[in-house]
Design an enzyme around this catalytic site. Sequence first.
Site, PDB file in Angstrom:
ATOM      1  N   TYR A   1     -63.339  -9.933  53.267  1.00  0.00           N
ATOM      2  CA  TYR A   1     -63.951 -10.175  54.574  1.00  0.00           C
ATOM      3  C   TYR A   1     -63.746  -9.051  55.594  1.00  0.00           C
ATOM      4  CZ  TYR A   1     -59.206 -12.044  55.302  1.00  0.00           C
ATOM      5  OH  TYR A   1     -57.858 -12.201  55.348  1.00  0.00           O
TER       6      TYR A   1
ATOM      7  N   ARG B   1     -53.776  -8.032  62.304  1.00  0.00           N
ATOM      8  CA  ARG B   1     -52.815  -8.253  61.212  1.00  0.00           C
ATOM      9  C   ARG B   1     -53.235  -7.316  60.091  1.00  0.00           C
ATOM     10  NH1 ARG B   1     -55.482 -11.319  57.287  1.00  0.00           N
ATOM     11  NH2 ARG B   1     -56.508 -12.965  58.413  1.00  0.00           N
TER      12      ARG B   1
ATOM     13  N   HIS C   1     -53.811 -12.804  55.134  1.00  0.00           N
ATOM     14  CA  HIS C   1     -53.489 -13.968  55.970  1.00  0.00           C
ATOM     15  C   HIS C   1     -52.117 -14.548  55.609  1.00  0.00           C
ATOM     16  CE1 HIS C   1     -53.603 -17.841  57.847  1.00  0.00           C
ATOM     17  NE2 HIS C   1     -53.564 -18.427  56.668  1.00  0.00           N
TER      18      HIS C   1
END
Lengths: 371, 325
Positions: A283, A269, A273
């Site tokens: 992250y 992706r 998110h």
Amino acid sequence: MAAEKNKQFDPTSVLHEIEEKFEMFQILNEDGKIVNKESDPNLSDEQLTELMERMVYTRILDQRSIALNRQGRLGFYAPTAGQEASQLASHYALEKDDFILPGYRDVPQLIFHGLPLHMAFLWSRGHFLGSEIPEGLNIFPPQIIIGAQYVQAAGVALGFQKRGTKSVVMTYTGDGGTSQGDFYEGLNFAGAFRSPAIFVVQNNQFAISTPREVQTAAKTLAQKGIAAGIPSILVDGMDPLAVYAVTKDARERAVKGDGPTLIETMCYRYGPHTMAGDDPTRYRTSDIDSEWEKRDPIVRFRLYLESKNLWNEEKENEVIERAKQEIKDAIKQADQAPKQKVTDFLKIMYTGDMPYNVQEQFDIYTEKESK
Amino acid sequence: MAQLTMIQAITDAMRTELKNDENVLVFGEDVGKNGGVFRATEGLQKEFGEERVFDTPLAESGIGGLAIGLALTGYRPVMELQFFGFLFEVMDSVNGQAARMSFRSAGKLNAPITIRSPFGGGVATPEMHADSLEGLVAAQPGLKVVIPSTPYDAKGLLISAIKDENPVIFLEHMKLYRSFRQEVPEEEYTIPLGKADVKREGTDLSIITYGAMVQESLKAAEALEKDGHSVEVIDLRTIQPLDVETIIASVEKTNRAIVVQEAQRQAGIAANVVSEIMERAVLSLEAPVLRVTAPDTIYPFAQGENTWLPKADDIVATAKKVLEF
Ligand SMILES: Cc1ncc(C[n+]2csc(CCOP(=O)(O)OP(=O)(O)O)c2C)c(N)n1
């Protein structure tokens, strides 16, 4: 001490043997070349073009949705860029009567299954009319609770099976979703009943911030199907031909009565998110991003179609313009939805007669809302 | 003293206890590197290491079972349930297992687990994120349920929760996370569980409430004061067990009460509070005790929640009914 030397068993070797079996299945490589001629699903020119159109459309829908979200014109939105092949090529292998139980990121499949775009927008905004699925459209609203759709899919599949319906159910979750108990229960039930279900795990590498390696010690997610005794495969989720081929195959076997399949689609992706404050730079590095950008499903498919003279800039622009126009129209239509009232909520609370407490509140709110 | 938001006070409480007690462990989905989706655990992994502050796989039932197991080996787990709507996934560990630990071991074992979780409406989350499910856990003997409404209370209550020998559900209203700041002492302090706080004194009416409705009730109290009514606002802070003493003392003083909750009428704590008042202070009452709640529907999706949630105006209207009875 001596006994250790003589041991006759080695559970580790079984694990390694199974893990080694899961090589990533691919048909179209990153340069848009066929690397696995024997498995080419041989889609017609029209089908190839149509699949490409859907992927390009979805990429635009993603970009526009992100922009609309930032302007406050959409609500909940989970970006899809990077997952077009995984989502749309798997869906392309389905028939109209097949049933889809989507996760929250799987809105594109619903749209191409027949969900009007303005309803997807209403759903995003959190308007209950966005979930009023049109008659005859075999979908559920996107599931927020991770894993719930997997057990429900097992139920839909069993329902089809008992009724003798020659249709399949397809459900999606992410790499993180494979940790939920419902994931295992869904696979196990469908396996035990040999029901016509296709379980797709979209391994986009991260569950919010948690990388796949923290999620599980299993080397692949596909291998989790083996424990439930169901055929399982790891596929390049950025290769539309490979995703289509394995899903088509799974569908054929399901319809024949050969039971469920688990498909792990390896993808990425590109965006956050969701649009609700997730910051992927916390992250993951831009190195990882650019490495996956090289495998972009749209770039790859474009190269392939161009080599067959099926695609060019003009065609792509046509799709982009059409997408933009349809999105604009759908937003307008969504804007016209009536403001939600508590009496609406009370009305849809129960099927049939209202219990006394609901009726009483309905009367109170009817009066309140008439002012 | 620092001026902290409620979420900063919560982080501070966990930091304090991670420092004070090496058995404290903080874990859940995305709590490590990401610092939690709301940043409640921001910086804790960096400060205390991955052994003590860590991400788990995505499975609430697993996280709850892990907490129980860790508690049985002497740890004090502070687990984050990413949103309280995911309670159903961990319900067996919470209501079915942790709550009975002491009872089923004849008092020999305990489960000093703290379950922190964001909940509460008005912030446009997707389905199953905002629901007020506190009634489901408060109905379970063996659990304590805490809902702070200010940064100061949040730190003191969370430290008490972590130190408590029983399983404690600590619910953090999302709307309160960053809505205002308050002086919060840097050092450790505790606020006892089961103790309500009189957030505003008054003589004509008691509003008994908790969570985000404390702010709405204070607003309502101010509006009512302009009309000449002196209103007391009691923040329960712990909804299981209830601080019956404070509730009754207030009602005996004001002789009138309303109970306000964000949860649906059939779902929260208000009915319990009314029952306690009826059993213990009926003779002090000069009017029936009324409730202000959300209606009895599923929590509506984002765009509908503001028409659905109870507000200061609703509290004023109900208060007037009681005052003018
Ligand atoms: C039962 C449950 N637990 C937690 C969440 C919160 N949550 C939403 S998405 C997500 C990560 C999901 O990751 P993955 O399954 O890999 O899917 P992806 O978002 O990457 O598509 C989490 C933890 C949820 N929605 N439902």
